[in-house]
Design a protein around this motif. Structure first.
Motif, PDB file in Angstrom:
ATOM      1  N   MET A 130       0.856  -1.173   0.000  1.00  0.00           N
ATOM      2  CA  MET A 130       0.000   0.000   0.000  1.00  0.00           C
ATOM      3  C   MET A 130       0.895   1.228   0.000  1.00  0.00           C
ATOM      4  N   CYS A 131       0.539   2.238  -0.798  1.00  0.00           N
ATOM      5  CA  CYS A 131       1.308   3.473  -0.875  1.00  0.00           C
ATOM      6  C   CYS A 131       0.354   4.654  -0.858  1.00  0.00           C
ATOM      7  N   ASN A 132       0.560   5.565   0.055  1.00  0.00           N
ATOM      8  CA  ASN A 132      -0.293   6.750   0.200  1.00  0.00           C
ATOM      9  C   ASN A 132      -1.768   6.379   0.302  1.00  0.00           C
ATOM     10  N   GLY A 133      -2.049   5.300   1.009  1.00  0.00           N
ATOM     11  CA  GLY A 133      -3.428   4.889   1.238  1.00  0.00           C
ATOM     12  C   GLY A 133      -4.086   4.155   0.080  1.00  0.00           C
ATOM     13  N   ARG A 134      -3.322   3.829  -0.957  1.00  0.00           N
ATOM     14  CA  ARG A 134      -3.877   3.117  -2.117  1.00  0.00           C
ATOM     15  C   ARG A 134      -3.160   1.788  -2.285  1.00  0.00           C
ATOM     16  N   TRP A 135      -3.936   0.740  -2.595  1.00  0.00           N
ATOM     17  CA  TRP A 135      -3.346  -0.568  -2.828  1.00  0.00           C
ATOM     18  C   TRP A 135      -2.641  -0.583  -4.169  1.00  0.00           C
ATOM     19  N   ILE A 136      -1.406  -1.016  -4.151  1.00  0.00           N
ATOM     20  CA  ILE A 136      -0.616  -1.219  -5.362  1.00  0.00           C
ATOM     21  C   ILE A 136      -0.653  -2.709  -5.704  1.00  0.00           C
ATOM     22  N   LEU A 137      -0.462  -3.521  -4.679  1.00  0.00           N
ATOM     23  CA  LEU A 137      -0.474  -4.977  -4.803  1.00  0.00           C
ATOM     24  C   LEU A 137      -1.300  -5.505  -3.641  1.00  0.00           C
ATOM     25  N   LYS A 138      -2.336  -6.272  -3.948  1.00  0.00           N
ATOM     26  CA  LYS A 138      -3.177  -6.830  -2.890  1.00  0.00           C
ATOM     27  C   LYS A 138      -3.418  -8.296  -3.183  1.00  0.00           C
ATOM     28  N   ASP A 139      -3.097  -9.140  -2.211  1.00  0.00           N
ATOM     29  CA  ASP A 139      -3.225 -10.596  -2.373  1.00  0.00           C
ATOM     30  C   ASP A 139      -2.478 -11.082  -3.607  1.00  0.00           C
ATOM     31  N   LYS A 140      -1.261 -10.543  -3.804  1.00  0.00           N
ATOM     32  CA  LYS A 140      -0.359 -10.905  -4.901  1.00  0.00           C
ATOM     33  C   LYS A 140      -0.912 -10.549  -6.283  1.00  0.00           C
ATOM     34  N   LYS A 141      -1.851  -9.615  -6.361  1.00  0.00           N
ATOM     35  CA  LYS A 141      -2.387  -9.152  -7.641  1.00  0.00           C
ATOM     36  C   LYS A 141      -2.197  -7.638  -7.742  1.00  0.00           C
ATOM     37  N   ILE A 142      -1.636  -7.194  -8.868  1.00  0.00           N
ATOM     38  CA  ILE A 142      -1.433  -5.770  -9.082  1.00  0.00           C
ATOM     39  C   ILE A 142      -2.798  -5.139  -9.330  1.00  0.00           C
ATOM     40  N   SER A 143      -3.100  -4.083  -8.576  1.00  0.00           N
ATOM     41  CA  SER A 143      -4.449  -3.520  -8.653  1.00  0.00           C
ATOM     42  C   SER A 143      -4.531  -2.203  -9.414  1.00  0.00           C
ATOM     43  N   ASN A 144      -3.407  -1.562  -9.692  1.00  0.00           N
ATOM     44  CA  ASN A 144      -3.473  -0.258 -10.353  1.00  0.00           C
ATOM     45  C   ASN A 144      -2.992  -0.295 -11.804  1.00  0.00           C
ATOM     46  N   VAL A 145      -2.750  -1.494 -12.347  1.00  0.00           N
ATOM     47  CA  VAL A 145      -2.284  -1.636 -13.726  1.00  0.00           C
ATOM     48  C   VAL A 145      -3.028  -2.806 -14.370  1.00  0.00           C
ATOM     49  N   ASP A 146      -3.476  -2.616 -15.590  1.00  0.00           N
ATOM     50  CA  ASP A 146      -4.105  -3.700 -16.336  1.00  0.00           C
ATOM     51  C   ASP A 146      -2.985  -4.523 -16.980  1.00  0.00           C
ATOM     52  N   GLU A 147      -2.654  -5.648 -16.360  1.00  0.00           N
ATOM     53  CA  GLU A 147      -1.517  -6.447 -16.816  1.00  0.00           C
ATOM     54  C   GLU A 147      -1.713  -6.964 -18.242  1.00  0.00           C
ATOM     55  N   GLU A 148      -2.914  -7.330 -18.602  1.00  0.00           N
ATOM     56  CA  GLU A 148      -3.176  -7.821 -19.955  1.00  0.00           C
ATOM     57  C   GLU A 148      -2.926  -6.732 -20.993  1.00  0.00           C
ATOM     58  N   GLU A 149      -3.319  -5.506 -20.673  1.00  0.00           N
ATOM     59  CA  GLU A 149      -3.095  -4.395 -21.596  1.00  0.00           C
ATOM     60  C   GLU A 149      -1.595  -4.118 -21.750  1.00  0.00           C
ATOM     61  N   VAL A 150      -0.855  -4.147 -20.646  1.00  0.00           N
ATOM     62  CA  VAL A 150       0.590  -3.918 -20.698  1.00  0.00           C
ATOM     63  C   VAL A 150       1.255  -5.001 -21.542  1.00  0.00           C
ATOM     64  N   TYR A 151       0.866  -6.258 -21.346  1.00  0.00           N
ATOM     65  CA  TYR A 151       1.434  -7.369 -22.122  1.00  0.00           C
ATOM     66  C   TYR A 151       1.124  -7.201 -23.601  1.00  0.00           C
TER      67      TYR A 151
END
Length: 56
Positions: free
Chosen positions: A10-31
């Protein structure tokens, strides 16, 4: 400690990674974007790789 041990970040009150899943980036879109960029780069460079190579 290794990266495998990190479950949540968590960074500045926002989840970046939660339960081993990235929450602020669409991994499929990046791939997808990385795959297209790699294909375009290989095409511009005139490089043809055999299908046996697993590359972006």
């Amino acid at each position: 400690m290794r990266t495998e041990n990190v479950e949540s970040v968590m960074c500045n009150g926002r989840w970046i990674l939660k339960d081993k899943k990235i929450s602020n980036v669409d991994e499929e879109e990046v791939y997808s974007l990385a795959t297209k960029a790699a294909e375009n780069l290989l095409k511009r460079a005139g490089i043809s790789l055999p299908n046996r190579f697993n590359c972006l």
